[in-house]
Design a protein around this motif. Structure first.
Motif, mmCIF file in Angstrom:
data_model
loop_
_atom_site.group_PDB
_atom_site.id
_atom_site.type_symbol
_atom_site.label_atom_id
_atom_site.label_comp_id
_atom_site.label_asym_id
_atom_site.label_seq_id
_atom_site.Cartn_x
_atom_site.Cartn_y
_atom_site.Cartn_z
ATOM 1 N N SER A 116 -10.349 0.642 -21.528
ATOM 2 C CA SER A 116 -11.181 0.456 -20.335
ATOM 3 C C SER A 116 -10.632 -0.635 -19.419
ATOM 4 N N GLU A 117 -9.779 -1.505 -19.948
ATOM 5 C CA GLU A 117 -9.217 -2.589 -19.146
ATOM 6 C C GLU A 117 -7.884 -2.220 -18.506
ATOM 7 N N VAL A 118 -7.369 -1.028 -18.816
ATOM 8 C CA VAL A 118 -6.097 -0.580 -18.252
ATOM 9 C C VAL A 118 -6.399 0.209 -16.983
ATOM 10 N N ARG A 119 -6.047 -0.347 -15.847
ATOM 11 C CA ARG A 119 -6.409 0.233 -14.549
ATOM 12 C C ARG A 119 -5.314 1.185 -14.061
ATOM 13 N N ILE A 120 -5.192 2.314 -14.744
ATOM 14 C CA ILE A 120 -4.200 3.304 -14.343
ATOM 15 C C ILE A 120 -4.770 4.126 -13.187
ATOM 16 N N SER A 121 -4.083 4.087 -12.066
ATOM 17 C CA SER A 121 -4.581 4.736 -10.855
ATOM 18 C C SER A 121 -4.373 6.246 -10.908
ATOM 19 N N LYS A 122 -5.295 6.969 -10.324
ATOM 20 C CA LYS A 122 -5.147 8.400 -10.102
ATOM 21 C C LYS A 122 -5.277 8.644 -8.605
ATOM 22 N N HIS A 123 -4.239 9.203 -8.019
ATOM 23 C CA HIS A 123 -4.206 9.428 -6.580
ATOM 24 C C HIS A 123 -4.448 10.913 -6.337
ATOM 25 N N ARG A 124 -5.673 11.250 -5.981
ATOM 26 C CA ARG A 124 -6.071 12.650 -5.926
ATOM 27 C C ARG A 124 -5.686 13.336 -4.623
ATOM 28 N N SER A 125 -5.322 12.582 -3.614
ATOM 29 C CA SER A 125 -4.923 13.196 -2.343
ATOM 30 C C SER A 125 -3.510 12.751 -1.999
ATOM 31 N N GLU A 126 -2.867 13.543 -1.170
ATOM 32 C CA GLU A 126 -1.515 13.196 -0.728
ATOM 33 C C GLU A 126 -1.517 11.868 0.032
ATOM 34 N N ALA A 127 -2.549 11.639 0.841
ATOM 35 C CA ALA A 127 -2.617 10.407 1.631
ATOM 36 C C ALA A 127 -2.719 9.181 0.720
ATOM 37 N N GLU A 128 -3.550 9.256 -0.332
ATOM 38 C CA GLU A 128 -3.672 8.142 -1.276
ATOM 39 C C GLU A 128 -2.347 7.889 -1.970
ATOM 40 N N TRP A 129 -1.682 8.958 -2.401
ATOM 41 C CA TRP A 129 -0.410 8.821 -3.108
ATOM 42 C C TRP A 129 0.647 8.213 -2.197
ATOM 43 N N GLU A 130 0.671 8.650 -0.938
ATOM 44 C CA GLU A 130 1.662 8.108 0.001
ATOM 45 C C GLU A 130 1.407 6.624 0.271
ATOM 46 N N ARG A 131 0.140 6.219 0.357
ATOM 47 C CA ARG A 131 -0.156 4.793 0.553
ATOM 48 C C ARG A 131 0.322 3.977 -0.649
ATOM 49 N N MET A 132 0.160 4.510 -1.859
ATOM 50 C CA MET A 132 0.652 3.820 -3.041
ATOM 51 C C MET A 132 2.173 3.676 -2.981
ATOM 52 N N VAL A 133 2.862 4.742 -2.604
ATOM 53 C CA VAL A 133 4.326 4.698 -2.501
ATOM 54 C C VAL A 133 4.755 3.679 -1.453
ATOM 55 N N ARG A 134 4.059 3.642 -0.332
ATOM 56 C CA ARG A 134 4.398 2.678 0.736
ATOM 57 C C ARG A 134 4.263 1.247 0.224
ATOM 58 N N ALA A 135 3.182 0.966 -0.510
ATOM 59 C CA ALA A 135 2.997 -0.381 -1.054
ATOM 60 C C ALA A 135 4.126 -0.729 -2.025
ATOM 61 N N CYS A 136 4.543 0.246 -2.838
ATOM 62 C CA CYS A 136 5.659 0.004 -3.758
ATOM 63 C C CYS A 136 6.947 -0.292 -2.990
ATOM 64 N N LEU A 137 7.227 0.511 -1.981
ATOM 65 C CA LEU A 137 8.471 0.335 -1.231
ATOM 66 C C LEU A 137 8.490 -0.997 -0.485
ATOM 67 N N GLU A 138 7.338 -1.473 -0.041
ATOM 68 C CA GLU A 138 7.290 -2.788 0.601
ATOM 69 C C GLU A 138 7.702 -3.879 -0.379
ATOM 70 N N GLU A 139 7.252 -3.763 -1.623
ATOM 71 C CA GLU A 139 7.653 -4.744 -2.632
ATOM 72 C C GLU A 139 9.115 -4.549 -3.031
ATOM 73 N N PHE A 140 9.566 -3.301 -3.091
ATOM 74 C CA PHE A 140 10.978 -3.051 -3.414
ATOM 75 C C PHE A 140 11.889 -3.670 -2.353
ATOM 76 N N ALA A 141 11.448 -3.638 -1.101
ATOM 77 C CA ALA A 141 12.256 -4.221 -0.034
ATOM 78 C C ALA A 141 12.455 -5.716 -0.254
ATOM 79 N N ARG A 142 11.506 -6.360 -0.908
ATOM 80 C CA ARG A 142 11.618 -7.799 -1.194
ATOM 81 C C ARG A 142 12.568 -8.075 -2.356
ATOM 82 N N ILE A 143 12.520 -7.262 -3.386
ATOM 83 C CA ILE A 143 13.234 -7.605 -4.622
ATOM 84 C C ILE A 143 14.618 -6.968 -4.736
#
Length: 411
Positions: free
Chosen positions: A311-338
């Motif tokens: 119950s403490e493991v917050r594994i996300s489920k992205h049920r729409s394409e828009a939600e999934w794309e926002r998750m990918v964008r957030a990842c790529l923003e962090e990838f751009a830093r590292i």
């Protein structure tokens, strides 16, 4: 040798356009399995299609052979690590799952870096980066074989013989008690990892009666139905002997060679505070594909054994394409830093919903405006008959088997 030269050229050049063209030309000339690479452009996205790697080219190192849902083959990260990094470079996977990318990085003398929101990922990955010797494992197992505890969960008797379950409960308690210190014991760490992987399966090599494959634990109710349908009762299993047998198989090709210290974390993919700016040379990763895989339910039994509170493991489920794309964008923003300038991201995606959703297009769009050059989508295909099929046929349908990998270069 060709690709080692390409790596040096890409690293030292200041001309980004010529760098990407040089890499693309190298891949267009790729014909290791008998066919030239095809280049197709569709709606502004460049696709390079070929059989770039295959499980038949060379069997993966034995230490990879643990089960986890929706994991890619080791040949995928090996392909990019060989061509886009040098020994000592940091290779990162923020959705590391069973740890395929960090383990392959270690096998190739790179620095293994990985994270996942699921704490099981660290438990499955860490022991294989610096495994104990077989004699050490055997000595510890000889102690464990004599221990027999109380049955903690009667409902698990649908999976296990009472004697087997008592030994599993004793092993679980022992490992949890000994894990309370700051530094994990490497032998205990290894035994836990193997035990997690042997909990349920469909052969006598697992602790359980016949069940689904080990990467997808069924519910207690579902297992009771399997038992009734097959007229089966859980047979006794020798827990220590099965752990030792699997350990021998995992270590058949030896341990990874010396490599830089690993860095593993339990973290969301879009946050990597444990990494500094430009610290990573290459990211090879594959995120969950919308809501296709249910990690929490698949891993409930593993979580129980490892003492993970699901119950403490917050594994996300992205049920729409828009939600999934926002998750990918957030990842790529962090990838751009590292990711270091000149470094790369290999972002593998799959086909979902009958091939109607082209996730590589969403990744391509999510990278727009970030300091990445969008090079191409590499499609590893073993049986496409038409180039146009590279974005219209689902995996394992009509005889196809493919990976789609969006390749980005940090500018």
């Amino acid at each position: 040798m060709l690709f080692a030269f390409a790596r040096r050229t890409i690293s030292n050049s200041s001309d980004h356009a010529s760098d990407s063209a040089f890499l693309e030309q190298d891949l267009l000339a790729f014909d290791a399995f008998g066919a030239p690479t095809r280049r197709v452009e569709e709606e502004g996205v460049v696709y390079l299609v070929n059989e770039f790697w295959t499980s038949a080219q060379r069997q993966a190192h034995s230490i990879h052979e643990i089960s986890y849902r929706a994991c890619f083959k080791p040949q995928l990260p090996e392909f990019f690590i060989s061509r886009l990094t040098a020994p000592g470079d940091a290779v990162f996977d923020p959705f590391m799952g069973r740890g395929t990318t960090p383990v392959q990085a270690a096998l190739q003398g790179r620095r293994p870096v990985g994270s996942d929101i699921n704490p099981l990922s660290v438990l499955l990955t860490r022991p294989r980066l610096s495994p104990p010797s077989l004699p050490e494992i055997e000595r510890r197992l000889s102690e464990i074989a004599r221990e027999e505890g109380e049955i903690e969960r009667e409902d698990l008797l649908v999976f296990y013989h009472p004697e087997t379950l008592r030994r599993l409960c004793a092993l679980r308690r022992r490992l949890l008690e000994r894990a309370s210190g700051s530094a994990p014991d490497p032998v205990d760490d290894w035994i836990r990892m193997v035990a997690i992987n042997r909990l349920t399966g469909h052969s006598p090599g697992f602790f359980s009666v016949y069940s689904l494959p080990p990467n997808q634990a069924v519910s207690v109710e579902a297992q009771a139905k399997i038992n009734a349908r097959r007229g089966q009762m859980p047979p006794p299993r020798d827990v220590a002997a099965l752990i030792l047998r699997k350990s021998r198989a995992l270590l058949a090709d030896g341990a990874p060679p010396p490599h830089p210290p690993a860095l593993l974390a339990t973290s969301e993919a879009w946050r990597a505070p444990f990494l500094g700016e430009g610290e990573v040379r290459l990211i090879v990763t594959s995120p969950p594909f919308l809501d296709v895989v249910h990690y929490a339910s698949d891993n409930w039994l593993r979580n129980w054994f490892a003492g993970v509170e699901a119950s403490e493991v917050r594994i996300s489920k992205h049920r729409s394409e828009a939600e999934w794309e926002r998750m990918v964008r957030a990842c790529l923003e962090e990838f751009a830093r590292i990711v270091a300038p000149g470094g790369h991201v290999a972002f593998e995606v799959g086909e979902v919903r009958g091939g109607k959703v082209l996730l590589e297009r969403l990744v391509w769009r999510a990278a727009e405006g970030l300091p990445f050059e969008r090079l191409f989508v590499l499609v590893n295909s073993q049986s496409f008959t038409k180039t146009s099929n590279c974005w219209g046929v689902g995996n394992n349908a009509k005889g196809t088997n493919s990976n789609r990998v969006v390749i980005l270069r940090r500018v």
